[in-house]
Design a protein around this motif. Structure first.
Motif, PDB file in Angstrom:
ATOM      1  N   PRO A  21       1.823  -2.565  12.313  1.00  0.00           N
ATOM      2  CA  PRO A  21       2.958  -2.377  11.394  1.00  0.00           C
ATOM      3  C   PRO A  21       4.307  -2.624  12.078  1.00  0.00           C
ATOM      4  O   PRO A  21       4.500  -2.261  13.235  1.00  0.00           O
ATOM      5  CB  PRO A  21       2.822  -0.907  10.988  1.00  0.00           C
ATOM      6  N   MET A  22       5.217  -3.273  11.359  1.00  0.00           N
ATOM      7  CA  MET A  22       6.580  -3.443  11.850  1.00  0.00           C
ATOM      8  C   MET A  22       7.483  -2.567  10.985  1.00  0.00           C
ATOM      9  O   MET A  22       7.622  -2.815   9.783  1.00  0.00           O
ATOM     10  CB  MET A  22       7.033  -4.900  11.756  1.00  0.00           C
ATOM     11  N   TYR A  44       6.854  -0.352   6.049  1.00  0.00           N
ATOM     12  CA  TYR A  44       6.443  -1.234   7.145  1.00  0.00           C
ATOM     13  C   TYR A  44       6.034  -2.586   6.591  1.00  0.00           C
ATOM     14  O   TYR A  44       5.396  -2.663   5.538  1.00  0.00           O
ATOM     15  CB  TYR A  44       5.235  -0.647   7.886  1.00  0.00           C
ATOM     16  N   ASP A  45       6.373  -3.644   7.313  1.00  0.00           N
ATOM     17  CA  ASP A  45       5.747  -4.937   7.082  1.00  0.00           C
ATOM     18  C   ASP A  45       4.411  -4.857   7.816  1.00  0.00           C
ATOM     19  O   ASP A  45       4.347  -4.358   8.943  1.00  0.00           O
ATOM     20  CB  ASP A  45       6.572  -6.075   7.675  1.00  0.00           C
ATOM     21  N   ILE A  46       3.351  -5.333   7.182  1.00  0.00           N
ATOM     22  CA  ILE A  46       2.023  -5.205   7.766  1.00  0.00           C
ATOM     23  C   ILE A  46       1.526  -6.562   8.256  1.00  0.00           C
ATOM     24  O   ILE A  46       1.542  -7.554   7.522  1.00  0.00           O
ATOM     25  CB  ILE A  46       1.029  -4.634   6.735  1.00  0.00           C
ATOM     26  N   GLY A  96      -0.517 -13.395   2.122  1.00  0.00           N
ATOM     27  CA  GLY A  96       0.700 -13.220   1.334  1.00  0.00           C
ATOM     28  C   GLY A  96       1.515 -12.118   1.980  1.00  0.00           C
ATOM     29  O   GLY A  96       1.294 -11.792   3.139  1.00  0.00           O
ATOM     30  N   TRP A  97       2.418 -11.541   1.263  1.00  0.00           N
ATOM     31  CA  TRP A  97       3.270 -10.483   1.798  1.00  0.00           C
ATOM     32  C   TRP A  97       2.610  -9.138   1.585  1.00  0.00           C
ATOM     33  O   TRP A  97       2.306  -8.762   0.459  1.00  0.00           O
ATOM     34  CB  TRP A  97       4.636 -10.510   1.113  1.00  0.00           C
ATOM     35  N   LEU A  98       2.402  -8.401   2.679  1.00  0.00           N
ATOM     36  CA  LEU A  98       1.761  -7.101   2.592  1.00  0.00           C
ATOM     37  C   LEU A  98       2.638  -6.065   3.279  1.00  0.00           C
ATOM     38  O   LEU A  98       3.119  -6.284   4.396  1.00  0.00           O
ATOM     39  CB  LEU A  98       0.376  -7.131   3.245  1.00  0.00           C
ATOM     40  N   TYR A  99       2.843  -4.962   2.575  1.00  0.00           N
ATOM     41  CA  TYR A  99       3.703  -3.886   3.062  1.00  0.00           C
ATOM     42  C   TYR A  99       2.957  -2.562   2.956  1.00  0.00           C
ATOM     43  O   TYR A  99       1.927  -2.468   2.294  1.00  0.00           O
ATOM     44  CB  TYR A  99       4.980  -3.803   2.219  1.00  0.00           C
ATOM     45  N   PHE A 133       0.860  -1.180   0.000  1.00  0.00           N
ATOM     46  CA  PHE A 133       0.000   0.000   0.000  1.00  0.00           C
ATOM     47  C   PHE A 133       0.895   1.228   0.000  1.00  0.00           C
ATOM     48  O   PHE A 133       1.784   1.363   0.834  1.00  0.00           O
ATOM     49  CB  PHE A 133      -0.908   0.032   1.228  1.00  0.00           C
ATOM     50  N   TRP A 134       0.670   2.103  -0.963  1.00  0.00           N
ATOM     51  CA  TRP A 134       1.432   3.348  -1.105  1.00  0.00           C
ATOM     52  C   TRP A 134       0.505   4.444  -0.598  1.00  0.00           C
ATOM     53  O   TRP A 134      -0.534   4.713  -1.197  1.00  0.00           O
ATOM     54  CB  TRP A 134       1.780   3.561  -2.572  1.00  0.00           C
ATOM     55  N   THR A 135       0.867   5.070   0.515  1.00  0.00           N
ATOM     56  CA  THR A 135      -0.049   5.971   1.176  1.00  0.00           C
ATOM     57  C   THR A 135       0.673   7.149   1.814  1.00  0.00           C
ATOM     58  O   THR A 135       1.893   7.247   1.737  1.00  0.00           O
ATOM     59  CB  THR A 135      -0.879   5.183   2.231  1.00  0.00           C
ATOM     60  N   THR A 136      -0.082   8.032   2.400  1.00  0.00           N
ATOM     61  CA  THR A 136       0.425   9.117   3.243  1.00  0.00           C
ATOM     62  C   THR A 136      -0.433   9.101   4.500  1.00  0.00           C
ATOM     63  O   THR A 136      -1.488   8.445   4.526  1.00  0.00           O
ATOM     64  CB  THR A 136       0.279  10.495   2.557  1.00  0.00           C
ATOM     65  N   PRO A 137      -0.036   9.813   5.550  1.00  0.00           N
ATOM     66  CA  PRO A 137      -0.906   9.863   6.727  1.00  0.00           C
ATOM     67  C   PRO A 137      -2.319  10.377   6.402  1.00  0.00           C
ATOM     68  O   PRO A 137      -3.290   9.941   7.016  1.00  0.00           O
ATOM     69  CB  PRO A 137      -0.171  10.820   7.671  1.00  0.00           C
ATOM     70  N   GLU A 138      -2.444  11.230   5.407  1.00  0.00           N
ATOM     71  CA  GLU A 138      -3.761  11.778   5.042  1.00  0.00           C
ATOM     72  C   GLU A 138      -4.617  10.793   4.247  1.00  0.00           C
ATOM     73  O   GLU A 138      -5.845  10.873   4.273  1.00  0.00           O
ATOM     74  CB  GLU A 138      -3.603  13.066   4.212  1.00  0.00           C
ATOM     75  N   THR A 139      -3.998   9.879   3.521  1.00  0.00           N
ATOM     76  CA  THR A 139      -4.768   8.960   2.674  1.00  0.00           C
ATOM     77  C   THR A 139      -4.856   7.548   3.249  1.00  0.00           C
ATOM     78  O   THR A 139      -5.520   6.686   2.670  1.00  0.00           O
ATOM     79  CB  THR A 139      -4.153   8.872   1.257  1.00  0.00           C
TER      80      THR A 139
END
Length: 138
Positions: free
Chosen positions: A119-120, A95-97, A82-85, A61-67
């Motif tokens: 989140p890690m 972060y690894d999620i 699966g692998w989620l980041y 997930f490509w995000t910002t604190p606002e989104t």
């Protein structure tokens, strides 16, 4: 099958043929990601998506604190094992999620659990490598 996010249709079509992307899928909550070589899927905050097309794939997930939208992340994680980041593009941190049940939920049947994102944080060298375009995930 429910609503598939914009950009996921070719991935779903390939999955139906037994194929899958070799690259990390970017799930953008910030709009277009120009100059990205990886598959980019657009995520809109107000839409509830079917995430089953992600099962067994690696996604970020490509995000910002606002989104940031925890609900999308939780729904995707529950559907995809699966692998989620997560990449916070505003702060250049990854972060690894992990999605875990809330403490109050574990006394109830699993179908009634409430979930939260755990989140890690990545290490500084991982953040730097990802920011430079070196996908170090998996």
């Amino acid at each position: 099958m429910g609503i598939i996010p914009s950009g996921a249709t070719p991935i779903l079509a390939a999955r139906k043929q037994g194929k899958k992307p070799a690259d990390l899928i970017l799930l953008s909550m910030v709009g277009d990601l120009p100059n990205e070589a990886n598959p980019v899927v657009q995520i809109k905050p107000s839409i509830q998506y079917d995430w089953s097309w992600l099962r067994g794939l690696a996604a970020c997930f490509w995000t910002t604190p606002e989104t940031y939208q925890a609900k999308h992340i939780i729904d995707a994680a529950k559907a995809m094992p699966g692998w989620l980041y997560l990449w916070d593009s505003a702060n250049q941190k990854g972060y690894d999620i992990f999605v875990i049940p809330t403490l109050e939920s574990i006394e109830r049947p699993q179908a009634q659990w409430n979930w939260l994102v755990d989140p890690m944080p990545w290490l500084p060298f991982q953040n730097k490598a990802f920011a430079l375009g070196d996908v170090i995930c998996n």
